[in-house]
Design an enzyme around this catalytic site. Structure first.
Site, PDB file in Angstrom:
ATOM      1  N   SER A 123       0.819  -1.217   0.000  1.00 22.20           N
ATOM      2  CA  SER A 123       0.000   0.000   0.000  1.00 22.20           C
ATOM      3  C   SER A 123       0.850   1.263   0.000  1.00 22.20           C
ATOM      4  O   SER A 123       1.966   1.282   0.559  1.00 22.20           O
ATOM      5  CB  SER A 123      -0.849  -0.018   1.282  1.00 22.20           C
ATOM      6  N   GLU A 125       0.463   3.562   1.837  1.00 19.97           N
ATOM      7  CA  GLU A 125       0.608   4.000   3.237  1.00 19.97           C
ATOM      8  C   GLU A 125       1.975   3.640   3.821  1.00 19.97           C
ATOM      9  O   GLU A 125       2.279   4.007   4.944  1.00 19.97           O
ATOM     10  CB  GLU A 125      -0.493   3.385   4.099  1.00 19.97           C
ATOM     11  N   TYR A 147      -1.692   0.287  10.150  1.00 25.30           N
ATOM     12  CA  TYR A 147      -1.874  -0.398   8.862  1.00 25.30           C
ATOM     13  C   TYR A 147      -0.595  -0.293   8.029  1.00 25.30           C
ATOM     14  O   TYR A 147      -0.077  -1.285   7.512  1.00 25.30           O
ATOM     15  CB  TYR A 147      -3.057   0.224   8.114  1.00 25.30           C
ATOM     16  N   ARG A 214      -5.554  12.281  -3.156  1.00 29.76           N
ATOM     17  CA  ARG A 214      -5.232  10.862  -3.319  1.00 29.76           C
ATOM     18  C   ARG A 214      -5.075  10.553  -4.801  1.00 29.76           C
ATOM     19  O   ARG A 214      -5.680  11.189  -5.651  1.00 29.76           O
ATOM     20  CB  ARG A 214      -6.354   9.978  -2.730  1.00 29.76           C
TER      21      ARG A 214
HETATM   22  P1  GDP Z   1      -7.338   5.718   2.844  1.00 27.13           P
HETATM   23  O1  GDP Z   1      -6.528   6.686   2.023  1.00 27.13           O
HETATM   24  O2  GDP Z   1      -6.921   4.314   2.634  1.00 27.13           O
HETATM   25  O3  GDP Z   1      -7.444   6.102   4.266  1.00 27.13           O
HETATM   26  O4  GDP Z   1      -8.809   5.763   2.199  1.00 27.13           O
HETATM   27  P2  GDP Z   1     -10.148   6.517   2.634  1.00 27.13           P
HETATM   28  O5  GDP Z   1     -11.037   6.411   1.448  1.00 27.13           O
HETATM   29  O6  GDP Z   1     -10.695   5.997   3.928  1.00 27.13           O
HETATM   30  O7  GDP Z   1      -9.707   8.037   2.874  1.00 27.13           O
HETATM   31  C1  GDP Z   1      -9.220   8.851   1.819  1.00 27.13           C
HETATM   32  C2  GDP Z   1      -9.167  10.290   2.269  1.00 27.13           C
HETATM   33  O8  GDP Z   1     -10.491  10.787   2.419  1.00 27.13           O
HETATM   34  C3  GDP Z   1      -8.464  10.515   3.626  1.00 27.13           C
HETATM   35  O9  GDP Z   1      -7.621  11.638   3.500  1.00 27.13           O
HETATM   36  C4  GDP Z   1      -9.637  10.842   4.567  1.00 27.13           C
HETATM   37  O10 GDP Z   1      -9.275  11.706   5.644  1.00 27.13           O
HETATM   38  C5  GDP Z   1     -10.561  11.571   3.606  1.00 27.13           C
HETATM   39  N1  GDP Z   1     -11.959  11.648   4.080  1.00 27.13           N
HETATM   40  C6  GDP Z   1     -12.723  12.788   4.142  1.00 27.13           C
HETATM   41  N2  GDP Z   1     -13.933  12.509   4.635  1.00 27.13           N
HETATM   42  C7  GDP Z   1     -13.975  11.174   4.888  1.00 27.13           C
HETATM   43  C8  GDP Z   1     -14.986  10.304   5.403  1.00 27.13           C
HETATM   44  O11 GDP Z   1     -16.106  10.716   5.746  1.00 27.13           O
HETATM   45  N3  GDP Z   1     -14.670   8.972   5.484  1.00 27.13           N
HETATM   46  C9  GDP Z   1     -13.427   8.482   5.085  1.00 27.13           C
HETATM   47  N4  GDP Z   1     -13.176   7.170   5.175  1.00 27.13           N
HETATM   48  N5  GDP Z   1     -12.448   9.296   4.645  1.00 27.13           N
HETATM   49  C10 GDP Z   1     -12.716  10.623   4.526  1.00 27.13           C
END
Ligand code: GDP
Length: 317
Positions: A123, A125, A147, A214
């Protein structure tokens, strides 16, 4: 060719098996329990089975029985945010699980038996967030959540076994999405919210950090990348990314635009409770090594697949 997929009941297992079966491969998709597989998965060709990758005896007997040509190792826990609540579980599933699998494959190798090539799903991450963008295979590793730590350790473990002669690659996957993404990920949450607003079932979508950037790919492109790595038996690590980063706000705008709503800001509320204590401001990858080695490039176009996610989003959760 025969592929064993671990952790196959999720999004990536679905797309991987789909593409492998279409190419005439035999595919054994495994998960902790057979009940993990959705009905679509059951209805499809290909074999389903159980495999707990932390169970060394079971992993060894499964490999001895099946003798796959390639293992696509997807098994593990995958929520960055959720990993703070269960850090030890993440290390067990992601690191100990990978280590157990690698040790079993290495045992075949040292016994002089042809051993499967392993593609280990890692990942973005794993990277140091403050490293210069875009992230590539040479970017320093410095994970900031459990993670990421579990994935770094698994990556290093594969590297250590590879130095012994085992053949495998870490596929360092950037965010990848599809209609199979649950609402625990921001994309799954956004498309459900937009679909409900479009259907008149909701009037707002509550989100956290809209500014995070992202590098989003469609999951089918990521599956194609892992297959390209396996095809080439390229035993090195590869970043799998689109090379383009977009903000969470950009994703929201694209999702609303797909149903003809331009004034998306009117439907968004931000809640500070949804902000993360640490949240990488930008993840963006450079896949030029993978492209040069295998010819892989993402095929799906962002706006098109975001629209498909909205179209296929369930309205009832
Ligand atoms: P990650 O990159 O694997 O953590 O995938 P996520 O889809 O969970 O999060 C992607 C980005 O979206 C991160 O920067 C989160 O802080 C942002 N984000 C903004 N609002 C939300 C929310 O309501 N839920 C989640 N899961 N992420 C959010």
């Amino acid at each position: 060719m025969f592929a064993l997929i671990t952790g196959a009941a999720g999004q990536d297992g679905w797309f991987l098996a789909d593409q492998l079966l279409a190419r005439g491969w035999r595919v054994r998709s495994t998960s902790l329990a057979e009940s993990d597989f959705a009905p679509d998965h059951r209805a499809r060709d290909g074999e389903l089975g159980c495999l707990d990758v932390t169970d060394a005896a079971l992993v060894t007997s499964t490999l001895e029985e099946l003798r796959p040509d390639v293992i696509f190792h997807l098994a593990g826990l995958s929520s960055v945010g959720g990993s703070w609540a269960r850090p030890a579980d993440y290390l067990t599933a992601n690191t100990v699980g990978t280590c157990t699998l690698l040790a079993a494959v290495n045992q075949l190798r040292t016994s002089g038996i042809d051993h499967p090539f392993i593609v280990n799903a890692s990942s973005a991450e794993v990277f140091a967030e403050d490293a210069p963008l875009p992230f590539s295979e040479t970017t320093p590793l410095n994970p900031l959540n459990p993670y990421g730590v579990s994935k770094v350790a698994a990556q290093f473990m594969l590297g250590a076994f590879r130095a012994q002669g085992l053949l495998g690659s870490n596929a360092i996957l950037f965010n990848h999405e599809s209609h199979l993404r649950p609402a625990t990920f921001v994309t799954g949450k956004i498309v459900r919210g937009v679909a409900r607003i479009h259907a008149g079932l909701a009037d707002e979508l509550v989100l956290g950090n809209l500014a995070a950037r992202r590098d989003w790919l469609h999951a089918s492109d990521v599956a194609a990348a892992m297959i390209a790595i396996a095809d080439r038996r390229a035993a090195q690590d590869f970043v799998v990314a689109s090379g383009v980063s977009r903000t969470v706000g950009d994703f929201v705008a694209a999702a609303f635009a797909s149903v003809g709503i331009a004034n998306w800001q009117d439907f968004i509320r931000t809640d500070p409770a949804l902000l993360r204590a640490t949240d990488a401001p930008e993840l963006r990858g450079d896949s030029s090594l993978l492209t040069a080695t295998t010819g892989w490039r993402p095929q799906r176009q962002f706006e098109e697949w975001v629209g498909e996610m909205v179209e296929r989003a369930p309205l009832d959760d």
